[in-house]
Design a protein around this motif. Sequence first.
Motif, PDB file in Angstrom:
ATOM      1  N   THR A 101     -32.322 -26.118  18.814  1.00 44.09           N
ATOM      2  CA  THR A 101     -31.340 -26.974  18.165  1.00 44.09           C
ATOM      3  C   THR A 101     -29.992 -26.269  18.177  1.00 44.09           C
ATOM      4  OG1 THR A 101     -33.016 -27.952  16.735  1.00 44.09           O
ATOM      5  CG2 THR A 101     -30.731 -28.167  16.031  1.00 44.09           C
ATOM      6  N   VAL A 102     -28.944 -26.983  18.617  1.00 43.90           N
ATOM      7  CA  VAL A 102     -27.623 -26.378  18.802  1.00 43.90           C
ATOM      8  C   VAL A 102     -26.563 -27.211  18.092  1.00 43.90           C
ATOM      9  CG1 VAL A 102     -25.972 -25.492  20.511  1.00 43.90           C
ATOM     10  CG2 VAL A 102     -28.402 -25.637  21.099  1.00 43.90           C
ATOM     11  N   SER A 110     -31.279 -24.252  32.157  1.00 45.31           N
ATOM     12  CA  SER A 110     -30.276 -23.373  31.574  1.00 45.31           C
ATOM     13  C   SER A 110     -29.338 -24.144  30.658  1.00 45.31           C
ATOM     14  CB  SER A 110     -29.462 -22.685  32.680  1.00 45.31           C
ATOM     15  OG  SER A 110     -30.284 -21.846  33.460  1.00 45.31           O
ATOM     16  N   LEU A 111     -28.937 -23.483  29.583  1.00 40.21           N
ATOM     17  CA  LEU A 111     -28.038 -24.051  28.591  1.00 40.21           C
ATOM     18  C   LEU A 111     -27.009 -22.988  28.230  1.00 40.21           C
ATOM     19  CD1 LEU A 111     -27.215 -25.998  26.211  1.00 40.21           C
ATOM     20  CD2 LEU A 111     -29.076 -24.935  24.902  1.00 40.21           C
ATOM     21  N   ALA A 112     -25.733 -23.321  28.334  1.00 44.65           N
ATOM     22  CA  ALA A 112     -24.670 -22.388  27.993  1.00 44.65           C
ATOM     23  C   ALA A 112     -24.039 -22.794  26.669  1.00 44.65           C
ATOM     24  CB  ALA A 112     -23.610 -22.354  29.085  1.00 44.65           C
ATOM     25  N   VAL A 113     -23.917 -21.839  25.750  1.00 41.31           N
ATOM     26  CA  VAL A 113     -23.332 -22.107  24.447  1.00 41.31           C
ATOM     27  C   VAL A 113     -22.171 -21.140  24.208  1.00 41.31           C
ATOM     28  CG1 VAL A 113     -25.515 -22.942  23.504  1.00 41.31           C
ATOM     29  CG2 VAL A 113     -24.897 -20.529  23.224  1.00 41.31           C
ATOM     30  N   THR A 114     -21.284 -21.510  23.290  1.00 46.49           N
ATOM     31  CA  THR A 114     -20.145 -20.665  22.951  1.00 46.49           C
ATOM     32  C   THR A 114     -20.252 -20.189  21.509  1.00 46.49           C
ATOM     33  OG1 THR A 114     -18.805 -22.560  22.244  1.00 46.49           O
ATOM     34  CG2 THR A 114     -18.654 -21.895  24.569  1.00 46.49           C
ATOM     35  N   ALA A 115     -19.536 -19.119  21.206  1.00 47.24           N
ATOM     36  CA  ALA A 115     -19.465 -18.607  19.834  1.00 47.24           C
ATOM     37  C   ALA A 115     -18.053 -18.105  19.591  1.00 47.24           C
ATOM     38  CB  ALA A 115     -20.475 -17.489  19.613  1.00 47.24           C
ATOM     39  N   ALA A 120     -21.078 -21.833  10.569  1.00 50.44           N
ATOM     40  CA  ALA A 120     -21.303 -20.600  11.315  1.00 50.44           C
ATOM     41  C   ALA A 120     -22.591 -20.627  12.130  1.00 50.44           C
ATOM     42  CB  ALA A 120     -21.324 -19.403  10.364  1.00 50.44           C
ATOM     43  N   ALA A 121     -23.480 -21.593  11.854  1.00 44.61           N
ATOM     44  CA  ALA A 121     -24.747 -21.685  12.585  1.00 44.61           C
ATOM     45  C   ALA A 121     -24.499 -22.225  13.995  1.00 44.61           C
ATOM     46  CB  ALA A 121     -25.717 -22.591  11.844  1.00 44.61           C
ATOM     47  N   VAL A 122     -24.817 -21.428  15.006  1.00 45.62           N
ATOM     48  CA  VAL A 122     -24.632 -21.832  16.407  1.00 45.62           C
ATOM     49  C   VAL A 122     -25.864 -22.567  16.916  1.00 45.62           C
ATOM     50  CG1 VAL A 122     -24.275 -21.006  18.773  1.00 45.62           C
ATOM     51  CG2 VAL A 122     -23.049 -19.928  16.863  1.00 45.62           C
ATOM     52  N   LEU A 123     -27.030 -21.976  16.722  1.00 42.70           N
ATOM     53  CA  LEU A 123     -28.286 -22.591  17.167  1.00 42.70           C
ATOM     54  C   LEU A 123     -29.439 -21.961  16.416  1.00 42.70           C
ATOM     55  CD1 LEU A 123     -30.058 -20.548  19.254  1.00 42.70           C
ATOM     56  CD2 LEU A 123     -28.066 -20.981  20.686  1.00 42.70           C
ATOM     57  N   TRP A 124     -30.586 -22.653  16.419  1.00 42.06           N
ATOM     58  CA  TRP A 124     -31.798 -22.099  15.824  1.00 42.06           C
ATOM     59  C   TRP A 124     -33.024 -22.691  16.494  1.00 42.06           C
ATOM     60  CZ3 TRP A 124     -28.442 -25.333  13.148  1.00 42.06           C
ATOM     61  CH2 TRP A 124     -28.942 -26.588  12.747  1.00 42.06           C
ATOM     62  N   SER A 125     -34.144 -22.015  16.317  1.00 43.97           N
ATOM     63  CA  SER A 125     -35.407 -22.473  16.900  1.00 43.97           C
ATOM     64  C   SER A 125     -35.797 -23.814  16.303  1.00 43.97           C
ATOM     65  CB  SER A 125     -36.517 -21.455  16.621  1.00 43.97           C
ATOM     66  OG  SER A 125     -36.191 -20.181  17.137  1.00 43.97           O
ATOM     67  N   VAL A 162     -28.949 -18.144  15.350  1.00 38.97           N
ATOM     68  CA  VAL A 162     -27.779 -17.436  15.856  1.00 38.97           C
ATOM     69  C   VAL A 162     -26.579 -17.811  14.992  1.00 38.97           C
ATOM     70  CG1 VAL A 162     -26.233 -17.082  17.831  1.00 38.97           C
ATOM     71  CG2 VAL A 162     -28.697 -17.406  18.199  1.00 38.97           C
ATOM     72  N   VAL A 163     -25.906 -16.791  14.452  1.00 39.18           N
ATOM     73  CA  VAL A 163     -24.801 -17.001  13.531  1.00 39.18           C
ATOM     74  C   VAL A 163     -23.535 -16.378  14.109  1.00 39.18           C
ATOM     75  CG1 VAL A 163     -23.993 -16.681  11.161  1.00 39.18           C
ATOM     76  CG2 VAL A 163     -26.448 -16.834  11.623  1.00 39.18           C
TER      77      VAL A 163
END
Length: 223
Positions: A105-106, A145-150, A169-174, A210-211
Motif C-alpha cells: 500500500t502506497v 517494478s514500482l518506483a516511489v519517492t520520499a 509521513a507514511a510513504v508505504l506499508w505492507s 516506510v516513513v
Amino acid sequence: MRSTLMNHTEQPGEPGSFQLQNDRMLKVDLAGTGGFFYARQGSMVAYQGDVDFAYEGSGGVAKMFKKAFTGEGMSLMKVSGSGDVFLAQDADQVFVLHLEDEAVTVNGSNVLAFESTLTWDINRVEGASMMSGGLFNTTFTGTGSLAVTAYGTPVVLDVDEPTYVDMQAAVLWSSSLTSTIRKTAKLSAAVGRGSGEAYQLGLTGRGIVVVQASEGHPVPTAK
C-alpha cells in the motif's frame, strides 16, 4: 571539456528494467516492458528515442470517480514506444521496489512509476473518516517494478509491535498490516498543517512501514 559534472554521465541499464540513474532520478528502458509503463503525469525530465506520452487520468472511470471523491493524488500518463525515459519529482529521493506476487500500500503522492504488469486500486484506510482526513491510498498487487519517492531520507520500520505514523509521513506499508486511525491531540490541533499530529496511522501485525523525514513539501504561502 573537463568537469566534475562528467561524474554524473548516464548509467548503463538492463532492457526493461527500472534502474536508478542516481538517488533522485529513475531511468526506464522501454525495451522489455511490454511496450509501455505508467508514470506520474509531468514527471518526465528527459527521454531518448521514439517515446509517446498519453494522459491516463486515474486509470479508468471507476478509479476516476474514486480519485475525485478521495483526493488521492495520482494522475498518470502512459509511456510507450522505444528508448530510454528519465523520471523525477521535485528532486525527491527515488526508490525502486520489485514485487514478486506481493501487495503493498502506497501513498498516492509518493508514486513515481510502475510496470503495467502490476494491478492497482484506490482504497480507504480502515478506521479513516472525513474528520481524520479521509486517508485513501493506492494498493499495488502482482509482479513487477514500482518506483516511489520520499521527501527527506526515509526509515524502514519493522512493525513487530503497534506502530503509529504521521499520516503525511507514511510513504508505504505492507498490505498484510491492519490499519487504524488514532487521535492523540485536541480538535483545535486539527487546523492547518498541525492536522498530521492530531491523527496518526496505526499499524499492527507483521510487516514494514516506510516513513519519510517530513510531512511532505511545504505549502506555498500566498503573496
